[in-house]
Structures are given as structure tokens and as C-alpha cells.
Design an enzyme around this catalytic site. Structure first.
Site, short mmCIF file in Angstrom:
data_model
loop_
_atom_site.label_atom_id
_atom_site.label_comp_id
_atom_site.label_asym_id
_atom_site.label_seq_id
_atom_site.Cartn_x
_atom_site.Cartn_y
_atom_site.Cartn_z
N GLY A 1 44.56 -1.14 25.23
CA GLY A 1 43.42 -1.75 24.54
C GLY A 1 43.79 -2.52 23.29
N HIS B 1 54.99 -11.34 10.78
CA HIS B 1 54.27 -11.29 12.05
C HIS B 1 55.21 -10.92 13.20
CE1 HIS B 1 51.17 -12.43 15.01
NE2 HIS B 1 52.22 -12.77 15.74
N ASP C 1 40.33 -0.15 8.46
CA ASP C 1 39.85 -0.74 9.71
C ASP C 1 38.38 -1.10 9.55
OD1 ASP C 1 40.86 -0.42 12.98
OD2 ASP C 1 38.77 -0.86 12.53
N HIS D 1 50.60 -3.06 14.42
CA HIS D 1 49.96 -2.25 13.37
C HIS D 1 49.92 -0.79 13.77
CE1 HIS D 1 46.90 -3.90 16.12
NE2 HIS D 1 46.24 -2.76 15.95
N HIS E 1 49.28 -8.39 16.28
CA HIS E 1 50.15 -8.29 15.11
C HIS E 1 50.37 -6.77 14.98
CE1 HIS E 1 51.16 -9.59 10.72
NE2 HIS E 1 51.48 -8.30 10.83
N HIS F 1 47.71 2.55 13.36
CA HIS F 1 46.44 3.15 12.96
C HIS F 1 46.75 4.49 12.31
CE1 HIS F 1 43.60 0.70 15.56
NE2 HIS F 1 44.75 0.45 16.18
N ASN G 1 48.39 0.96 19.59
CA ASN G 1 47.90 0.48 20.88
C ASN G 1 48.77 -0.70 21.26
OD1 ASN G 1 45.76 2.34 20.88
ND2 ASN G 1 44.46 0.96 19.70
N CYS H 1 47.63 -11.68 9.82
CA CYS H 1 48.40 -12.54 8.90
C CYS H 1 47.47 -13.08 7.80
CB CYS H 1 49.06 -13.70 9.64
SG CYS H 1 50.56 -13.24 10.53
N CYS I 1 46.52 -15.76 13.47
CA CYS I 1 46.50 -14.29 13.52
C CYS I 1 45.65 -13.74 12.38
CB CYS I 1 47.93 -13.77 13.45
SG CYS I 1 48.03 -12.00 13.23
P1 5GP Z 1 44.05 -2.53 18.37
O1 5GP Z 1 44.63 -3.92 18.51
O2 5GP Z 1 45.04 -1.56 17.82
O3 5GP Z 1 43.47 -1.99 19.65
O4 5GP Z 1 42.82 -2.59 17.38
C1 5GP Z 1 42.74 -3.49 16.33
C2 5GP Z 1 41.90 -2.87 15.23
O5 5GP Z 1 41.70 -3.85 14.24
C3 5GP Z 1 40.53 -2.37 15.66
O6 5GP Z 1 40.41 -0.98 15.34
C4 5GP Z 1 39.53 -3.23 14.88
O7 5GP Z 1 38.41 -2.51 14.43
C5 5GP Z 1 40.39 -3.74 13.73
N1 5GP Z 1 40.02 -5.06 13.26
C6 5GP Z 1 39.79 -6.17 14.03
N2 5GP Z 1 39.48 -7.23 13.27
C7 5GP Z 1 39.51 -6.79 11.99
C8 5GP Z 1 39.28 -7.44 10.73
O8 5GP Z 1 38.98 -8.63 10.66
N3 5GP Z 1 39.40 -6.68 9.62
C9 5GP Z 1 39.72 -5.34 9.67
N4 5GP Z 1 39.81 -4.69 8.51
N5 5GP Z 1 39.97 -4.70 10.84
C10 5GP Z 1 39.85 -5.42 11.98
ZN ZN Z 2 50.12 -11.88 12.33
#
Ligand code: 5GP
Ligand code: ZN
Length: 114
Positions: free
Chosen positions: A95, A48, A32, A102, A100, A104, A89, A9, A6
């Protein structure tokens, strides 16, 4: 995907770089990587859990604390007065890309509903 693979993680354990905004024993917040607004921070539990269906695995205080940290981050980054969105989300149609849980925290511009 389990904890081993992950990316969040790995970010929490600082095995992967991120721009850390806030951290304590239970919750971690970082920018992000693909911010969609002047403020776009992700707030995650260190533990996690994949999504809201698993939120019961978190201690109640940690689940609550995620929202407290969202508010702290908003204050820290100066968007409390202007307002901000806290978004989860959850699952395919929303989407969700990273499994994990989170929050926003998005602000610094006028936001609409999708
Ligand atoms: P979601 O799963 O809520 O749709 O989006 C996951 C978010 O994580 C996205 O906005 C994406 O830009 C962000 N994200 C994905 N990989 C990474 C990463 O490695 N580092 C950071 N800081 N953000 C990430
Ligand atoms: Zn995780």
C-alpha cells in the site's frame, strides 16, 4: 515520480507545510496528515530515494540515522516505554502511496500486526 513532484521532498524543503517533529542535516520527521494512532510520525531522509530498492543510494550513516531518529522521535513523544512500531510500506501490495522512502513511527496505543 522524481524529486520535483515528490510531496515529501516539498515537505522537507518546507515548500509544503507539515508539523515538524525533528530535523537535522540528513533526516526530517513530521506528523502524518492522517495519523492512525496518538503518535504517527513519518521519518524521511532529505535525499530522495523511492523505496528500499534504492536505499543503497543513501550514505550508510544516513540509512542508520533514519532509525536513530525514529528512536529519538519516540522518546520525544513519550512512547519509548510503552513501545511503538516502525513500519515501511514498500511497493504496491504494502500500500505504498508516497514514493519517497519513509519510516512510520506509530505508538500510543496497543498495536497488532496487519
Ligand atoms: P505509505 O506510502 O507509507 O503507504 O503512506 C504515506 C503516508 O503519508 C500516509 O500515512 C499518508 O497519510 C501520509 N501523507 C500523504 N500525504 C501527506 C502530506 O501531504 N502531509 C503529511 N504530513 N502526510 C502525508
Ligand atoms: Zn522525494
Amino acid at each position: 515520480m522524481d524529486e520535483k513532484d515528490c510531496i515529501f521532498c516539498k515537505i522537507v524543503r518546507k515548500e509544503m507545510d507539515s508539523k515538524v517533529v525533528y530535523e537535522d542535516d540528513e533526516v526530517f520527521a513530521f506528523e502524518d496528515i492522517n495519523g492512525r494512532a496518538p503518535v504517527h510520525v513519518l521519518v524521511v531522509p532529505r535525499q530522495h530515494v523511492a523505496n528500499l530498492e534504492e536505499i543503497g543510494e543513501l550514505p550508510d550513516a544516513v540509512a542508520k540515522h533514519l532509525f536513530e531518529v525514529a528512536s529519538t522521535v519516540a522518546e520525544q513523544l513519550g512512547v519509548t516505554e510503552g513501545g511503538y512500531a516502525v513500519r515501511i510500506n514498500n511497493g504496491r501490495d504494502a500500500g505504498q502511496e508516497v514514493f519517497h522512502l519513509h519510516l512510520h513511527v506509530i505508538g500510543g496505543k496497543k498495536l497488532g500486526m496487519p
